[in-house]
Motif scaffolding. Structure first.
Motif, short mmCIF file in Angstrom:
data_model
loop_
_atom_site.label_atom_id
_atom_site.label_comp_id
_atom_site.label_asym_id
_atom_site.label_seq_id
_atom_site.Cartn_x
_atom_site.Cartn_y
_atom_site.Cartn_z
N THR A 261 0.87 -1.17 0.00
CA THR A 261 0.00 0.00 0.00
C THR A 261 0.91 1.22 0.00
N LEU A 262 0.69 2.08 -0.99
CA LEU A 262 1.54 3.25 -1.17
C LEU A 262 0.73 4.52 -1.04
N LYS A 263 1.36 5.57 -0.56
CA LYS A 263 0.77 6.90 -0.63
C LYS A 263 1.00 7.42 -2.04
N ASN A 264 0.21 8.38 -2.46
CA ASN A 264 0.41 8.97 -3.78
C ASN A 264 1.54 10.00 -3.71
N ASP A 265 2.72 9.48 -3.44
CA ASP A 265 3.92 10.30 -3.26
C ASP A 265 5.09 9.55 -3.90
N LEU A 266 5.79 10.21 -4.81
CA LEU A 266 6.90 9.54 -5.49
C LEU A 266 7.95 9.05 -4.51
N ALA A 267 8.13 9.74 -3.38
CA ALA A 267 9.10 9.29 -2.37
C ALA A 267 8.69 7.94 -1.80
N ASP A 268 7.40 7.71 -1.64
CA ASP A 268 6.91 6.43 -1.14
C ASP A 268 7.18 5.31 -2.14
N LEU A 269 7.14 5.65 -3.40
CA LEU A 269 7.38 4.68 -4.47
C LEU A 269 8.82 4.18 -4.48
N ALA A 270 9.75 4.98 -3.98
CA ALA A 270 11.18 4.62 -4.02
C ALA A 270 11.50 3.35 -3.24
N ALA A 271 10.71 3.02 -2.24
CA ALA A 271 10.96 1.81 -1.44
C ALA A 271 10.45 0.54 -2.11
N LEU A 272 9.69 0.68 -3.19
CA LEU A 272 9.06 -0.50 -3.81
C LEU A 272 10.02 -1.39 -4.60
N LEU B 13 2.43 3.25 -11.88
CA LEU B 13 2.44 3.89 -10.56
C LEU B 13 2.92 5.33 -10.63
N VAL B 14 3.96 5.60 -11.40
CA VAL B 14 4.44 6.98 -11.53
C VAL B 14 3.35 7.85 -12.15
N ASN B 15 2.68 7.35 -13.19
CA ASN B 15 1.61 8.14 -13.81
C ASN B 15 0.44 8.35 -12.86
N THR B 16 0.09 7.34 -12.10
CA THR B 16 -1.00 7.49 -11.14
C THR B 16 -0.66 8.57 -10.11
N ILE B 17 0.55 8.51 -9.58
CA ILE B 17 0.97 9.50 -8.58
C ILE B 17 1.07 10.89 -9.20
N SER B 18 1.62 10.97 -10.40
CA SER B 18 1.86 12.27 -11.03
C SER B 18 0.60 12.95 -11.55
N TYR B 19 -0.39 12.17 -12.02
CA TYR B 19 -1.54 12.76 -12.69
C TYR B 19 -2.90 12.41 -12.07
N GLY B 20 -2.96 11.42 -11.20
CA GLY B 20 -4.24 10.96 -10.69
C GLY B 20 -4.84 11.81 -9.59
N TYR B 21 -4.04 12.71 -9.04
CA TYR B 21 -4.49 13.54 -7.92
C TYR B 21 -4.13 15.00 -8.22
N PRO B 22 -4.73 15.59 -9.27
CA PRO B 22 -4.32 16.93 -9.69
C PRO B 22 -4.58 18.02 -8.65
N ASP B 23 -5.48 17.76 -7.72
CA ASP B 23 -5.76 18.76 -6.68
C ASP B 23 -4.81 18.64 -5.48
N GLY B 24 -3.89 17.68 -5.53
CA GLY B 24 -2.90 17.54 -4.46
C GLY B 24 -3.39 16.81 -3.23
N ARG B 25 -4.61 16.28 -3.26
CA ARG B 25 -5.14 15.57 -2.09
C ARG B 25 -4.33 14.30 -1.83
N PRO B 26 -4.27 13.86 -0.57
CA PRO B 26 -3.60 12.59 -0.28
C PRO B 26 -4.41 11.44 -0.86
N GLY B 27 -3.70 10.41 -1.27
CA GLY B 27 -4.37 9.25 -1.84
C GLY B 27 -3.64 7.97 -1.50
N VAL B 28 -4.28 6.86 -1.85
CA VAL B 28 -3.73 5.54 -1.55
C VAL B 28 -3.76 4.70 -2.81
N ILE B 29 -2.67 3.97 -3.02
CA ILE B 29 -2.55 3.04 -4.13
C ILE B 29 -2.28 1.66 -3.54
#
Length: 147
Positions: free
Chosen positions: A8-19, A48-64
């Motif tokens: 489970t990842l946050k919609n944050d590229l830094a979170d993706l780095a551990a994957l 995942l990069v596209n989801t994080i980069s474009y899926g939350y255009p309003d900057g809200r926190p999200g979960v993947i």
């Protein structure tokens, strides 16, 4: 025997780095062929990069949520609570024109379509769900640790 992976990842590229190290360890544990593991890594990175980069255009926190089952084949399910978007609705990229004449974008979804054996999208309530299938019967050698 079925091998299962879940992250489970946050919609944050830094979170993706551990994957990637976790996926590498899972590929080794599940004895994935190297070419299948490489294709899965490329496809997951793209989606995942596209989801994080474009899926939350309003900057809200999200979960993947990422789930992978390996038995005879690999089944991957990615769910996110970002804006509704079907990446499979994009037209195939222009692969014939000169690079300078081609529009930017579209190659990532092309990689997803060509590296996986089946790809499906659905909107389930407030979630995007992408289901991927990678057949192992046509894959190459078992995954090896390159240490």
């Amino acid at each position: 025997m079925t091998h299962r992976f879940h992250a489970t990842l946050k919609n944050d590229l830094a979170d993706l780095a551990a994957l990637p190290p976790r996926l590498e360890a899972f590929a080794e544990e599940a004895s994935l062929p190297m070419d299948a593991a490489m294709h899965i890594d490329i496809v997951l990175d793209e989606l995942l990069v596209n989801t994080i980069s474009y899926g939350y255009p309003d900057g809200r926190p999200g979960v993947i949520d990422l789930r992978m089952d390996v038995a005879d084949d690999v089944t991957i399910v990615i769910e996110d609570d970002g804006d509704a978007f079907d990446p499979l609705s994009l037209p195939p990229p222009d692969l014939e024109s000169d690079l300078d004449d081609r529009p930017i974008g579209g190659l990532g979804v092309h990689f997803v379509r060509t590296m996986m054996d089946a790809v499906a999208y659905e909107r389930v309530g407030a979630l995007n769900r992408i289901t991927l299938l990678k057949r192992l019967s046509t894959a190459g050698q078992p995954h090896a640790n390159n240490n």
